[in-house]
Design an enzyme around this catalytic site. Structure first.
Site, mmCIF file in Angstrom:
data_model
loop_
_atom_site.group_PDB
_atom_site.id
_atom_site.type_symbol
_atom_site.label_atom_id
_atom_site.label_comp_id
_atom_site.label_asym_id
_atom_site.label_seq_id
_atom_site.Cartn_x
_atom_site.Cartn_y
_atom_site.Cartn_z
ATOM 1 N N SER A 1 -7.235 1.692 -2.201
ATOM 2 C CA SER A 1 -6.044 0.898 -2.499
ATOM 3 C C SER A 1 -6.462 -0.459 -3.049
ATOM 4 O O SER A 1 -7.399 -1.084 -2.563
ATOM 5 C CB SER A 1 -5.230 0.709 -1.219
ATOM 6 O OG SER A 1 -4.325 -0.358 -1.393
ATOM 7 N N GLU B 1 -13.980 -12.413 -5.435
ATOM 8 C CA GLU B 1 -12.730 -11.818 -5.930
ATOM 9 C C GLU B 1 -11.522 -12.349 -5.172
ATOM 10 O O GLU B 1 -10.402 -12.212 -5.631
ATOM 11 C CB GLU B 1 -12.755 -10.295 -5.753
ATOM 12 C CG GLU B 1 -13.880 -9.573 -6.477
ATOM 13 C CD GLU B 1 -15.150 -9.479 -5.632
ATOM 14 O OE1 GLU B 1 -15.256 -10.212 -4.623
ATOM 15 O OE2 GLU B 1 -16.040 -8.696 -5.981
ATOM 16 N N CYS C 1 -8.046 -2.176 4.229
ATOM 17 C CA CYS C 1 -7.947 -3.310 5.157
ATOM 18 C C CYS C 1 -9.288 -3.712 5.747
ATOM 19 O O CYS C 1 -9.479 -4.844 6.152
ATOM 20 C CB CYS C 1 -7.043 -2.999 6.338
ATOM 21 S SG CYS C 1 -5.645 -2.032 5.921
ATOM 22 N N GLU D 1 2.105 1.760 -3.376
ATOM 23 C CA GLU D 1 1.003 2.275 -4.194
ATOM 24 C C GLU D 1 0.832 3.782 -3.971
ATOM 25 O O GLU D 1 0.652 4.551 -4.916
ATOM 26 C CB GLU D 1 -0.291 1.531 -3.822
ATOM 27 C CG GLU D 1 -1.454 1.804 -4.748
ATOM 28 C CD GLU D 1 -2.719 1.043 -4.330
ATOM 29 O OE1 GLU D 1 -2.684 0.314 -3.302
ATOM 30 O OE2 GLU D 1 -3.738 1.184 -5.026
ATOM 31 N N CYS E 1 -10.005 -1.813 14.812
ATOM 32 C CA CYS E 1 -10.280 -3.247 14.991
ATOM 33 C C CYS E 1 -10.368 -3.665 16.459
ATOM 34 O O CYS E 1 -11.096 -4.609 16.783
ATOM 35 C CB CYS E 1 -9.217 -4.075 14.307
ATOM 36 S SG CYS E 1 -9.022 -3.638 12.580
ATOM 37 N N GLU F 1 -15.948 -11.107 4.126
ATOM 38 C CA GLU F 1 -14.824 -10.862 3.208
ATOM 39 C C GLU F 1 -14.244 -12.176 2.692
ATOM 40 O O GLU F 1 -13.953 -12.331 1.504
ATOM 41 C CB GLU F 1 -13.729 -10.048 3.911
ATOM 42 C CG GLU F 1 -12.579 -9.653 3.002
ATOM 43 C CD GLU F 1 -11.422 -8.985 3.756
ATOM 44 O OE1 GLU F 1 -10.956 -9.562 4.764
ATOM 45 O OE2 GLU F 1 -11.004 -7.900 3.345
ATOM 46 N N LYS G 1 -15.209 -9.678 8.431
ATOM 47 C CA LYS G 1 -14.148 -10.526 7.867
ATOM 48 C C LYS G 1 -14.714 -11.870 7.428
ATOM 49 O O LYS G 1 -14.189 -12.501 6.507
ATOM 50 C CB LYS G 1 -13.033 -10.748 8.893
ATOM 51 C CG LYS G 1 -12.132 -9.538 9.093
ATOM 52 C CD LYS G 1 -11.115 -9.393 7.974
ATOM 53 C CE LYS G 1 -10.311 -8.096 8.120
ATOM 54 N NZ LYS G 1 -9.639 -7.716 6.852
ATOM 55 N N GLU H 1 0.832 -1.201 0.000
ATOM 56 C CA GLU H 1 0.000 0.000 0.000
ATOM 57 C C GLU H 1 0.870 1.256 0.000
ATOM 58 O O GLU H 1 0.561 2.240 -0.668
ATOM 59 C CB GLU H 1 -0.917 -0.025 1.228
ATOM 60 C CG GLU H 1 -2.135 0.858 1.117
ATOM 61 C CD GLU H 1 -3.181 0.540 2.198
ATOM 62 O OE1 GLU H 1 -3.978 -0.378 1.977
ATOM 63 O OE2 GLU H 1 -3.147 1.188 3.257
#
Lengths: 572, 154, 421
Positions: A318, A365, A298, A281, A503, A360, A357, A278
């Site tokens: 990102s 993808e 994230c 990037e 988190c 996710e 999560k 990141e």
């Protein structure tokens, strides 16, 4: 200051607090149910009623401000009878099959009933059975257990500005649910799980995956490995009855090993990797005039929000996968190749502070070769605690063990991922040193730490003064995102976390995650960072080796293939 | 479209939600707010669907299910009860052959209870759409319903 | 004669749809006079009158007004016309028969407290009242009694109708405020009070229709004069909605201090069909049910303390001897079970259980334990609920436990023999 009497004890307090707060200061316990420290005072359950001399009826301690000369009694027979009656009433419209509820022994209604000494319910059970919504990978909503305290509505509406859950209908028929009674999966729900975290009973819970994990652990066809997120090590203690903010590293690893995992790895490792990718990037976007600000990726709750409601923001995010997913990918590619194993036989479990999560991990993808998921299953901190209890593991009786390698070495920067502002601080430590080719004088970016909703800082990167912002909770995220869309955002980099505190305050964390508790977990997070040998991601020797052996360099085509992803707008 | 017209007749401010919903209910022959309308209203006012649903489901004059062209509301409170010597509800039920909360098969009538409609001095009373009928007798009720059946109010 | 006609003086004498009729009948005359007075003078007159709110709670009007007048910035006046208490229809009459009197009262309040916008919240069921008030507001705007620089003064005031949509709870002030904001009518936690943070969180003065209608009267004759009408506990006149089994049901305006019996016997012409009075419910579904022996009590809030209740909005519901206490209680409880908003737990979960217990009495299957549960539950709901609904919904049960104890005991005894009934 005002002077009053509570249970004939002289009390002197500031005049801007409630009777409940005054009582707490003097260690006088007034039971509550709907009350939750950081949320609205709804005053709906009426459990905290007290008698005030000269006042008509009973008054709720949570909502009544103190006044000079008040004479308050908190436990007269009349009060006790009222509390018991109200509790009986609540139980008469509640699926009270306590022993088969995930909240057994951690249920606020159950402990209230116990403390009040409810041993009979005079009232007929009038519960009408409603369908359970378990149609998504993250959360289960069981309206039969809902006591309509309104906490979930408050977090969903006020803290997260999502408005998914609302009270529908009136009176006894009132229910808390999404519009048209839809499933959460058919809503713009981010699965942040804040509702599950504040629910006093078992009406909204994480989807329990512990049974699946147990099965896999004893299935010899699989090599089962686990990764542990940064935020879990400062909260697992609470889950198993130890003190708030306790840092458990070695014991946590040791306990997880006892569950039978083949390898216990650290998501902190892939957090360092995230910073490399990141950060690079960001540097590239700054250097080549790419889309700025760059927004972090994230947090899956935030990604859900962006895909659902802000399609125009997607180019800003990102392309890096989250640390959880980077870990899964590496496990099934780099590790599999190194160990000469079939990736399909590697089963990756994550321990996350997060319910989103879970969602996710199921994203299309995020699969190796479009088939095998990077991460197979996600457990929350609470589910890990459950497995410890099922196994009968006692933290006091076990040794400290280190994380396994190659994904066990990490830096203080990675540890910071658990707290709001942490990703930013970690990124700045690395980006600054790479771009400016000199060490940072002070690696502690204290202005992005703490519970303030939106934080910012400025840093010199090359010739540029770059502004950076951090937000936590989705209501704050919306403020920054809407600025970006309007073209008025002054920032080059924005960290967005869906949950308050980041988190460490995630929806999968132990119950009772108040802001006070969040601050303790945050403090522990910075202690973990301070105690590390390496505190900058680019100094992590394992990361260096990974690039040398496999990925070549950050943002290489190999890295892009494995560690980056795409986002697309979503409709209901 | 009628909905657009209603929406445009109020400032774009969420406090007009209830007014908008009442206007829609009044203008629609089957007196209900559809899902599509809820979506359009929420987009127009910049509020969430969940909020609109929450409001619609709270107020008894509003419904998300299609109802009859004529909503017959029977007062069930004490002052009407004290003066109801022939059983208004039963009479209407018999005339329409439906029970309370039902709609006739031809979608013409829905029978509902209502809280007191403030006509206690002329009890018993019922309300059909916006019209109140008072000082009811059995014959009067039968006649009123038959007028509606015959389309005298259409 | 126990009537005193003031609030109802124009009833049936003017065309309510005609502002000219109203003007000819001294309409807006007091308001014009008020425009020459200052805020303190006006509120002082109202304080002298000792008038209390007519919506049911009976709070002194001037105290609310002066604390509201002291608030600065944007502030609102709200006229509570969500008359939904069973047995009451006075506000409907006031709106349908003399709508400008309501507007005049609102204007006086607004002018004296510095409010610039007002809402009349009328329950959706009152279609005719809504039409009439809507028309009257239009006329008032046309004649510059509303709008900018009213009658050439510096005073500007906007007035808007908001309709309810079927929710008794919206008569509760914060539920009403939420409803005006386009939300479900669920009350808010107090403090802050509406005069501090009401509609759109701005200071809001909220009064009942009848309260507003009293203001032109007070300012016409002066607070002192007004305070001489009525009793030592309550001043002025009260609109009584008299219903049930009496010969002359209807709306009556009487000075406070008259007895309930006088109203029933003299104005109501006694009980129909020469039957005896069985019970009388005062105020509406939320009021006490009393036996015939208590009818010599004055109509004013102070005296009603013995029922742990108030006169409410002024309903008197007369029930003849043929009615069964438990049938009446069942009706009352069905009403509240339907109207509880669901916000606070004892109200939401309590009413359904009260209803279940009352059903047992109706069906002759009640036990002593049921009676004890009923009494305990009714007290808890009364003592602990968040707003006026639950605080008053149990009055009929608590008052009958007090005044009709023998009926409860007899029903329990009869239940023993009629099991399976």
């Amino acid at each position: 200051m005002v002077n009053l009497k509570i249970n004939n004890i002289n009390v002197t307090v500031t005049d801007d607090i409630t009777i409940l707060e005054a009582a707490q200061q003097y260690n006088i316990n007034i039971p509550t149910l709907c009350y939750y420290p950081d949320l609205h005072i709804n005053s709906d359950c009426r459990i905290c009623v007290v008698e005030i001399e000269g006042y008509k009826g009973l008054k709720t301690a949570c909502s009544t401000p103190v006044r000079e000369g008040m004479n308050i009694l908190t436990n007269t027979p009349k009060i006790l009878n009222s509390r018991k009656t109200i509790t009986e009433l609540i139980l008469s419209n509640h699926d009270a099959s306590c022993t088969s509820c995930i909240r057994n022994m951690s249920c606020e209604l159950q402990s209230l009933a116990k403390n009040l000494g409810i041993n009979i319910n005079r009232f007929e059970n009038v519960l009408e059975k409603k369908e359970i919504d378990d149609h998504n990978p993250s959360l289960v909503r069981n309206a039969n257990r809902c006591i309509k305290c309104g906490r979930c509505i408050d977090v969903c509406k006020d803290v997260q500005a999502m408005h998914v859950l609302e009270s529908m209908g009136r009176g006894h028929e009132m229910e808390i649910k999404p519009a048209f009674g839809r499933y959460l999966s058919d809503e713009f729900c981010t699965f942040c799980g804040q509702c599950a975290n504040v629910c006093p009973v078992g009406a909204i819970i994480e989807k329990d995956n512990t049974d699946i994990v147990w099965e896999k652990l004893y299935d010899s066809n699989y090599h089962v490995m686990v990764q542990v997120a940064p935020a879990v090590r400062v909260s697992i203690g609470e889950e198993i009855g130890l003190e708030t903010g306790l840092i458990s590293n070695g014991k946590l690893v040791s306990a997880i090993k006892r569950l039978g995992f083949n390898n216990v790895y650290d998501t902190d490792f892939s957090a360092d990797l995230t910073i490399m990718e990141e950060g690079t990037e960001l540097i590239n976007r700054i250097k080549t005039g790419g889309v700025l600000p760059l927004l972090t990726s994230c947090c899956p709750g935030w990604i859900n929000l962006a895909e659902q409601e802000y399609p125009e923001i997607l180019p800003h995010i990102s392309s890096c996968k989250s640390p959880q997913q980077m870990f899964g990918t590496l496990a099934k590619t780099y590790f599999a190749e190194k160990e000469n194993m079939d990736p399909k036989k590697i089963y990756v479990v994550s321990i996350m502070p997060c319910t989103a999560k879970k969602y996710e991990a199921t994203r299309r993808e995020l699969r190796i070769d479009n088939k095998t998921p990077d991460v197979d299953i996600v457990l929350t901190t609470r589910e890990l605690g459950k497995m410890f209890r099922q196994m009968g593991i006692d933290f006091n009786q076990i040794d400290e063990v280190e994380f396994d390698n190659p994904f066990g070495i990490s830096t203080g920067a990675a540890a910071l991922f658990g707290a709001t502002g942490g990703v930013t601080e970690a990124a700045l430590r690395t980006v600054y040193e790479i771009l400016n080719e000199k060490p940072l004088e002070d690696i502690n970016f204290t202005s992005v730490r703490g519970m303030k909703g939106i934080k910012e800082t400025e840093i010199k990167l090359g010739d540029l003064n770059v502004k950076v912002a951090v937000s936590h909770s989705l209501s704050n995220a919306r403020i920054l995102i809407e600025e970006v869309i309007a073209g008025t955002s002054p920032y080059s980099f924005i960290e967005i976390m869906a949950c308050p505190g980041g988190c460490i305050g995630g929806g999968g964390q132990p119950y009772g995650t108040t802001n006070e508790v969040r601050l303790e977990r945050i403090a522990s997070t910075y202690l973990v960072d301070g105690n590390m040998v390496y505190r900058k991601s680019h100094e992590n020797p394992s990361i260096k080796k990974l690039y040398k052996d496999y990925l070549i360099e950050p943002n290489s085509s190999m890295a892009h293939h494995l560690l980056h992803t795409k986002y697309s707008p979503k409709n209901i | 479209m009628f909905l657009q017209k209603i929406l445009e007749s109020y400032p774009i401010s969420e406090d007009y939600l209830l007014e908008i919903l009442l206007d829609i209910d009044k203008q629609k022959e089957n007196h209900y707010i559809s899902k599509e309308e809820i979506t359009l209203i929420s987009n127009h006012l910049g509020i969430k669907e969940s909020h609109v649903c929450s409001v619609v489901s709270f107020y008894t004059l509003l419904s998300t299910n299609p109802r009859g062209k004529y909503i017959i509301q029977i007062c069930k409170d004490v002052p009407c009860y004290l003066n109801d010597d022939f059983n208004v509800l039963k009479t209407v039920e018999n005339e329409l052959n439906i029970r309370v909360n039902d709609t006739t098969r031809n979608q013409k009538f829905t029978l509902e209870y209502t809280a007191c409609i403030g006509c206690c001095d002329e009890a018993p009373a019922i309300r059909i759409n916006n019209i109140t009928y008072t000082n009811l007798t059995k014959d009067k009720v039968v006649n009123i319903i038959s007028d509606y059946k015959e389309g005298k109010h259409d | 004669m126990i009537e005193q006609i003031e609030l109802t003086k124009r009833f049936n004498k003017i065309d309510p749809q005609s502002i000219n009729d109203f003007l000819e009948f001294d309409g807006y005359k007091v308001f014009k006079k008020v425009l020459t007075m200052n805020s303190n003078e006006i509120i002082n007159e109202i304080a002298l009158s000792k008038i209390t709110g007519r919506g049911g709670a009976g709070f002194p009007v001037s105290i609310k007004m002066s604390s509201f007048a002291n608030e600065t910035g944007v502030k609102y006046i709200v006229c509570n016309a969500d008359e939904g208490e069973p047995g009451n229809f006075k506000d409907r009459y006031l709106m349908e028969k003399d709508p400008h009197q309501v507007i005049e009262g609102i204007l006086i309040s607004a002018y004296s407290t510095g409010a610039s916008k007002g809402f009349i919240y009328i329950r959706g069921e009152y279609s005719k009242s809504i039409d009439i008030i809507r028309h009257s507001i239009k006329e008032a705007y046309k004649n510059n009694y509303l709008g900018d620089n009213i009658l050439g003064s510096n005073f500007s005031f906007e007035l808007e109708i908001r309709r309810g949509a079927g929710a008794y709870i919206c008569g509760e002030e914060f539920a009403l405020i939420e409803s005006i904001e386009g939300k479900p009518g669920r009350t808010r936690v107090k403090p802050p009070f509406p005069t501090q943070q009401g509609v759109f969180n701005k200071p809001t003065l909220i009064n009942n229709v009848e309260t507003f209608c009293n203001l032109p009267f007070i300012l016409r004759i002066g607070g002192n004069e007004y305070s001489k009408i009525g009793s030592e506990y309550a001043t002025g006149t009260k609109l009584i909605s008299l219903t049930g089994n009496v010969n002359n049901k209807g709306l009556y305006e009487v000075p406070y201090g008259r007895t309930i019996r006088e109203v029933i016997e003299i104005l109501g012409g006694g009980v129909k069909d020469n039957k005896e009075i069985g019970m009388v419910q005062l105020g509406g579904a939320c009021g006490a049910i009393i036996p015939e022996s208590l009818l010599d009590m004055d109509i004013d809030n102070e005296k009603f303390a013995i029922f742990d209740s108030k006169m409410g909005a002024g309903a008197i519901i007369v029930m003849d001897e043929s009615f069964d206490l438990f049938d009446i209680l069942l009706k009352n409880m069905e009403f509240f079970q339907h109207e509880t908003c669901g916000k606070c737990m004892p109200c939401r979960e309590g009413h359904i259980q009260v209803l279940n217990l009352i059903k047992k009495f109706v069906r002759y299957s009640a036990t002593k334990d049921d009676y004890l549960s009923l009494e305990s539950l009714a007290n808890v709901i009364h003592e602990t609920t968040l707003c006026g609904l639950g605080q008053t919904s149990m009055t009929s049960i608590l008052s009958t436990i007090k005044f009709f104890q023998e009926e409860y005991q007899q029903r329990i005894r009869e239940s023993l023999f009629k099991e399976g009934y």
